[in-house]
Design an enzyme around this catalytic site. Structure first.
Site, mmCIF file in Angstrom:
data_model
loop_
_atom_site.group_PDB
_atom_site.id
_atom_site.type_symbol
_atom_site.label_atom_id
_atom_site.label_comp_id
_atom_site.label_asym_id
_atom_site.label_seq_id
_atom_site.Cartn_x
_atom_site.Cartn_y
_atom_site.Cartn_z
ATOM 1 N N VAL A 116 28.339 -2.509 8.275
ATOM 2 C CA VAL A 116 28.005 -3.632 7.580
ATOM 3 C C VAL A 116 28.920 -3.916 6.688
ATOM 4 O O VAL A 116 29.352 -2.978 5.714
ATOM 5 C CB VAL A 116 26.536 -3.221 6.840
ATOM 6 N N CYS A 117 29.317 -5.277 6.592
ATOM 7 C CA CYS A 117 30.216 -5.769 5.515
ATOM 8 C C CYS A 117 29.402 -6.493 4.626
ATOM 9 O O CYS A 117 29.035 -7.457 4.512
ATOM 10 C CB CYS A 117 31.332 -6.825 5.986
#
Length: 189
Positions: A116-117
């Site tokens: 996840v960014c």
């Protein structure tokens, strides 16, 4: 000075009793880390959107590992159900939780391996942030995907250059199908 000695003796007696109880087979009380105490506080103060749920698959004895389900009620991902695993380190809140998306999806800020960014899980993490903040950040990724800071560069380019095609790709992936060479399992509810 004589007032301090009785208190010290009492402290030693408490410690001796704990050691004795442990030796006699009584269950030892597990000492909680500062991270566990902070996490308990965070969980007790959760104020989640209706479209997010938290689950503790290992029960109350393992609060440091839990899952969050996001069910977006607007945007490209409307109708999908997405699951995230949270692993909270003992050094929490000085270190952010490790968050992975368990649902394979077509998204510019979540890669196909579930990374996840989200800036608050990396360089912008501060100890004043909490689990509630992270969950709202994840929810925001579904309502406002960001092509400027991608993990999935292909999805980001399509979102930037052709939002209609991006929407079509998201729908195809959520319904269970291929986008390019990648197969996605159905995640529509």
């Amino acid at each position: 000075m004589s007032l301090l000695k009785p208190k010290m003796i009492k402290l030693f007696k408490v410690k001796e009793k704990q050691l004795s109880d442990n030796a006699n087979g009584k269950a030892a009380i597990k000492k909680q880390t500062a991270g566990e105490l902070r996490l308990q506080k965070d969980i007790s103060e959760l104020n989640l959107p209706k479209s997010c749920k938290i689950l503790f698959p290992n029960g109350k004895d393992d609060l440091m590992n839990f899952e969050v389900t996001v069910h977006p009620d607007e945007g490209y991902y409307l109708g999908g159900t997405f699951s995230f695993s949270f692993q909270v380190p003992c050094a929490y809140p000085y270190e952010p939780p490790r968050v992975k998306c368990k649902t394979k999806l077509y998204h510019p800020n979540i890669d196909l391996e579930g990374n996840v960014c989200l800036n608050i899980l990396r360089e912008d993490w501060k100890p004043v942030l909490n689990i509630n903040t992270i969950i709202y950040g994840l929810f925001h990724l579904f309502t406002q995907p960001n092509y400027e800071d991608p993990l999935n560069h292909d999805a980001a380019a399509v979102l930037r250059d052709n939002p209609k095609m991006f929407e079509s790709n998201v729908r195809r992936a959520m319904a269970g199908g291929y986008v390019g060479q990648t197969y996605f399992q159905r995640c529509l509810s």
